[in-house]
Enzyme design. Structure first.
Site, PDB file in Angstrom:
ATOM      1  N   ASN A   9       0.759  -1.254   0.019  1.00  0.00           N
ATOM      2  CA  ASN A   9       0.027   0.005  -0.049  1.00  0.00           C
ATOM      3  C   ASN A   9       0.938   1.272   0.058  1.00  0.00           C
ATOM      4  O   ASN A   9       1.525   1.674   1.006  1.00  0.00           O
ATOM      5  CB  ASN A   9      -0.961  -0.054   1.176  1.00  0.00           C
ATOM      6  CG  ASN A   9      -1.698   1.297   1.254  1.00  0.00           C
ATOM      7  OD1 ASN A   9      -1.775   2.084   0.395  1.00  0.00           O
ATOM      8  ND2 ASN A   9      -2.399   1.433   2.504  1.00  0.00           N
ATOM      9  N   LYS A  11       0.301   4.317  -0.351  1.00  0.00           N
ATOM     10  CA  LYS A  11      -0.585   5.392   0.292  1.00  0.00           C
ATOM     11  C   LYS A  11      -0.428   6.636  -0.629  1.00  0.00           C
ATOM     12  O   LYS A  11      -0.365   6.377  -1.845  1.00  0.00           O
ATOM     13  CB  LYS A  11       0.030   5.832   1.615  1.00  0.00           C
ATOM     14  CG  LYS A  11      -0.041   4.572   2.570  1.00  0.00           C
ATOM     15  CD  LYS A  11       0.193   5.099   3.951  1.00  0.00           C
ATOM     16  CE  LYS A  11       0.209   3.491   4.571  1.00  0.00           C
ATOM     17  NZ  LYS A  11      -0.079   3.744   6.132  1.00  0.00           N
ATOM     18  N   HIS A  94      -9.620   1.341   4.403  1.00  0.00           N
ATOM     19  CA  HIS A  94      -8.490   1.258   5.338  1.00  0.00           C
ATOM     20  C   HIS A  94      -8.489   2.405   6.430  1.00  0.00           C
ATOM     21  O   HIS A  94      -9.364   3.308   6.314  1.00  0.00           O
ATOM     22  CB  HIS A  94      -7.235   1.963   4.309  1.00  0.00           C
ATOM     23  CG  HIS A  94      -5.798   1.857   4.996  1.00  0.00           C
ATOM     24  ND1 HIS A  94      -5.350   2.890   5.907  1.00  0.00           N
ATOM     25  CD2 HIS A  94      -4.637   1.086   4.775  1.00  0.00           C
ATOM     26  CE1 HIS A  94      -4.250   2.397   6.514  1.00  0.00           C
ATOM     27  NE2 HIS A  94      -3.487   1.388   5.587  1.00  0.00           N
ATOM     28  N   GLU A  96      -6.984   4.643   7.916  1.00  0.00           N
ATOM     29  CA  GLU A  96      -6.715   6.259   7.453  1.00  0.00           C
ATOM     30  C   GLU A  96      -7.867   6.781   6.696  1.00  0.00           C
ATOM     31  O   GLU A  96      -8.263   7.889   6.617  1.00  0.00           O
ATOM     32  CB  GLU A  96      -5.460   6.257   6.532  1.00  0.00           C
ATOM     33  CG  GLU A  96      -4.205   6.149   7.394  1.00  0.00           C
ATOM     34  CD  GLU A  96      -3.073   5.666   6.596  1.00  0.00           C
ATOM     35  OE1 GLU A  96      -2.970   5.620   5.244  1.00  0.00           O
ATOM     36  OE2 GLU A  96      -2.077   5.184   7.308  1.00  0.00           O
ATOM     37  N   GLU A 166      -5.586  -5.113  10.515  1.00  0.00           N
ATOM     38  CA  GLU A 166      -4.589  -4.026  10.715  1.00  0.00           C
ATOM     39  C   GLU A 166      -4.901  -3.229  11.933  1.00  0.00           C
ATOM     40  O   GLU A 166      -5.731  -2.309  11.792  1.00  0.00           O
ATOM     41  CB  GLU A 166      -4.646  -2.983   9.646  1.00  0.00           C
ATOM     42  CG  GLU A 166      -4.106  -3.575   8.174  1.00  0.00           C
ATOM     43  CD  GLU A 166      -3.558  -2.352   7.139  1.00  0.00           C
ATOM     44  OE1 GLU A 166      -2.553  -2.921   6.978  1.00  0.00           O
ATOM     45  OE2 GLU A 166      -4.001  -1.397   7.153  1.00  0.00           O
ATOM     46  N   GLY A 172       2.179   2.252  10.424  1.00  0.00           N
ATOM     47  CA  GLY A 172       3.162   3.322  10.282  1.00  0.00           C
ATOM     48  C   GLY A 172       3.871   3.614  11.583  1.00  0.00           C
ATOM     49  O   GLY A 172       4.518   4.688  11.832  1.00  0.00           O
ATOM     50  N   SER A 212       3.310  -2.215  10.410  1.00  0.00           N
ATOM     51  CA  SER A 212       4.713  -2.465  10.638  1.00  0.00           C
ATOM     52  C   SER A 212       5.167  -3.690  10.294  1.00  0.00           C
ATOM     53  O   SER A 212       6.251  -3.959  10.934  1.00  0.00           O
ATOM     54  CB  SER A 212       5.079  -2.080  12.083  1.00  0.00           C
ATOM     55  OG  SER A 212       4.504  -0.665  12.162  1.00  0.00           O
TER      56      SER A 212
HETATM   57  C1  PEP Z   1      -0.573  -0.153   5.783  1.00  0.00           C
HETATM   58  O1  PEP Z   1      -0.548   1.074   5.275  1.00  0.00           O
HETATM   59  O2  PEP Z   1      -1.656  -0.642   5.608  1.00  0.00           O
HETATM   60  C2  PEP Z   1       0.094  -0.407   6.685  1.00  0.00           C
HETATM   61  C3  PEP Z   1       0.172  -1.365   7.404  1.00  0.00           C
HETATM   62  O3  PEP Z   1       1.292   0.588   6.914  1.00  0.00           O
HETATM   63  P1  PEP Z   1       2.693   0.046   7.561  1.00  0.00           P
HETATM   64  O4  PEP Z   1       3.295  -1.393   7.017  1.00  0.00           O
HETATM   65  O5  PEP Z   1       3.754   1.101   7.246  1.00  0.00           O
HETATM   66  O6  PEP Z   1       2.552   0.020   9.080  1.00  0.00           O
END
Ligand code: PEP
Length: 250
Positions: A9, A11, A94, A96, A166, A172, A212
């Site tokens: 992803n 972003k 997601h 976000e 998630e 992040g 992460s």
């Molecule tokens: C994500 O953007 O869905 C995500 C899990 O980000 P990260 O791997 O950077 O934590």
């Protein structure tokens, strides 16, 4: 056997030129077969990326879409617009988008149904906040989000979706859920699918962990019984790192 799936992803990162560069590097690198590979790019980079990846086994996904076919929805992109340029996957719900763009369980469900109707594979994100986790509400939250996201699907269709667990506090932040804890929550999600759609769909649906994930920890997640891959933000931006994630997932 469920085929592992590693989805990046990006972003709001990468210009068209940068996306093309990534595609070239991944194509030149070596990636294990037997893993499904997806990168979800910003809308502007999608046409160039699908073209650059033609003939490779790396599929392209979007990070959002509208559920309507067309209409007066300024700034939005429809499922058929994504299909037209060769997009195969779309991230839906997601955290976000739930947090900053008013995505709700209801709009997530509408988008999931619209994606399936148009032959796009939805990657549905669910997960609890830190507050909810500390209040012992993780199972309740993922259960509610999963039930809502999948409402109205027919038996058999659930096998066509990907669910990404998630935990919001792990996205992040560099703080990841332990592989065992992630597996326990993912088994709750699988149980929700079993209750609503039966054991066969529950056995077939692929559920990723996200939060992460890096080349150094992918192996610990993939060794868990219920984790079928990862949705990866930061560590998917670099082609070499993305390839390591793919190669570390088998
Ligand atoms: C994500 O953007 O869905 C995500 C899990 O980000 P990260 O791997 O950077 O934590």
């Amino acid at each position: 056997m469920r085929t592992p799936i590693i989805a990046g992803n990006w972003k709001m990162f990468k210009t068209i030129a940068e996306a093309k560069q990534f595609a070239q590097e991944v194509k030149a690198g070596s990636a294990k077969a037997g893993v499904q590979k997806v990168v979800c790019a910003p809308f502007t980079a999608l046409p160039a990326l699908t073209e650059a990846l033609q003939g490779s086994d790396l599929a392209v996904g979007a990070q959002n879409m509208h559920f309507e076919e067309q209409g007066a929805f300024t700034g939005e992109i429809s499922p058929s617009m994504l299909k037209e340029i060769g997009v195969q996957y779309v991230i839906i719900g997601h955290s976000e988008r739930r947090q900053y763009f008013n995505e709700t369980d209801e709009t997530v469900n509408k988008k999931v149904l619209a994606a399936l109707k148009h032959g796009l594979v939805p990657i549905i994100c669910v997960g609890e906040s830190l507050e909810q986790r500390e209040a012992g509400e993780t199972s309740r939250v993922v259960r509610t989000q999963t039930e809502a996201a999948l409402a109205g699907l027919e038996a058999g269709q659930v096998a066509d979706v990907i669910i990404a667990y998630e935990p919001i506090w792990a996205i992040g932040t560099g703080k990841s859920s332990s592989a065992q804890e992630a597996n326990e929550t993912i088994s709750v999600i699988r149980q929700v699918v079993a209750e609503a759609y039966g054991q066969e769909d529950a056995a077939n649906v692929r559920i990723q962990y996200g939060g992460s994930v890096k080349p150094e920890n992918i192996g610990s997640y993939m060794s868990q019984s219920d984790i079928d891959g990862a949705l990866v933000g930061g560590a998917s931006l670099d082609a070499a790192s993305y390839l390591q994630l793919v190669n570390g997932s088998l």
